[in-house]
Design an enzyme around this catalytic site. Structure first.
Site, PDB file in Angstrom:
ATOM      1  N   LYS A  45       0.894  -1.208  -0.115  1.00  0.00           N
ATOM      2  CA  LYS A  45       0.018   0.071   0.078  1.00  0.00           C
ATOM      3  C   LYS A  45       0.715   1.278  -0.066  1.00  0.00           C
ATOM      4  O   LYS A  45       1.859   1.143   0.820  1.00  0.00           O
ATOM      5  CB  LYS A  45      -0.778  -0.167   1.125  1.00  0.00           C
ATOM      6  CG  LYS A  45      -1.601   1.421   1.528  1.00  0.00           C
ATOM      7  CD  LYS A  45      -1.427   1.652   3.108  1.00  0.00           C
ATOM      8  CE  LYS A  45       0.099   2.113   3.395  1.00  0.00           C
ATOM      9  NZ  LYS A  45      -0.061   2.679   4.803  1.00  0.00           N
ATOM     10  N   ASP A 102      -4.909   0.032   8.253  1.00  0.00           N
ATOM     11  CA  ASP A 102      -4.711  -0.061   6.875  1.00  0.00           C
ATOM     12  C   ASP A 102      -5.268  -1.467   6.073  1.00  0.00           C
ATOM     13  O   ASP A 102      -5.302  -1.473   5.086  1.00  0.00           O
ATOM     14  CB  ASP A 102      -3.214  -0.281   6.443  1.00  0.00           C
ATOM     15  CG  ASP A 102      -2.594   1.130   6.668  1.00  0.00           C
ATOM     16  OD1 ASP A 102      -3.238   2.306   6.531  1.00  0.00           O
ATOM     17  OD2 ASP A 102      -1.262   1.167   7.140  1.00  0.00           O
TER      18      ASP A 102
END
Length: 257
Positions: free
Chosen positions: A11, A123
């Protein structure tokens, strides 16, 4: 459940702004995130009587191989027992969401309700969905969109940053802001070596570098792969650590790659 192979993508935060701090100390964010194809972790998951975790790969050292690992915790959250073989291609403490990506991979392989993701970390919801999204709050509020087609040089030094330490420094420094990533000042305060690392990247790439999450990686974004590859070669010669050429992808997890 049969044996499943899963790739878990990194990410990358293209922008990150801290918008508030809750009474419990959790920081609320307004961030834009994309999934990128490098670096990545790979997992092989098999049904088992009891959960176990075997680690391999260039960044396995220091990663917990017990029930505190996010991949293991994701299996527990689903009430599943798995034999997990995890190849760590994403460095820890790099700001690339490696542990969150591993949890998202397990949840996806198990067909889990995405609502479970936020309980495992801020996340994990994005990593489970992947692609591109504006992320608000403490990670559970996603506003997805079409991922831009970008080529990105990712450079990670041979040291990491503690996410908790960076957020604590952000608080202690009075909540500094930055046009791209509000955590940059705090990360460079916690780990001063980042300042010179960033300078070398920008000098070699001939372009601006942005901090990935809470660090320690930096990213340089290009519109085409040829420019990015030339920059990757120069950056790799200029810094110690690891350097990748990455592309944006439309998912955070790839089943049976």
């Amino acid at each position: 459940m049969r044996e499943v192979r899963v790739d878990a993508f990194s990410k990358l935060t293209l922008s990150l702004h801290v918008t508030g701090v809750r009474a419990n100390g959790f920081h609320e964010l307004d961030a834009t995130m994309v999934s990128i194809d490098e670096p990545r972790d790979s997992l092989v998951l098999k049904p088992a009587a009891r959960t176990s975790l075997m680690l391999s790969g260039p960044f396995a050292r220091g990663v917990p191989a017990d029930a505190s690992n996010l991949a293991w915790r994701a299996a527990d959250a689903c009430g599943a027992s798995l034999e997990i073989a995890l190849h760590k291609g994403i460095p820890s403490g790099a700001g690339l969401g490696g542990g969150s990506a591993d949890a998202a991979a397990v949840l996806t392989a198990l067909g889990a309700d995405p609502a479970i993701a936020v309980s495992l970390g801020a996340d994990v919801p994005f990593c489970m969905r992947g692609g591109f999204a504006r992320v608000r709050g403490i990670g559970g509020e996603l506003h997805p969109g079409n991922p831009p087609a970008l080529s990105i040089v990712i450079a990670t030094p041979p040291f990491g940053c503690s996410t908790a330490a960076v957020y604590r420094a952000w608080d202690e420094l009075g909540g500094p802001h930055h046009d791209t990533n509000d955590l940059q000042v705090a990360a460079e305060h916690v780990e001063p070596r980042l300042v010179e690392f960033k300078r070398r990247i920008e000098s070699a790439a001939g372009a601006r570098a942005i901090l990935a999450g809470s660090g320690s990686s930096y990213a340089v974004v290009f519109a085409n792969v040829a420019d990015a590859e030339r920059a990757r070669v120069r950056v790799a010669a200029a810094v110690s650590g690891s350097v990748w050429l990455a592309s944006t992808v439309r998912a955070g997890v790839l089943l049976d790659p």
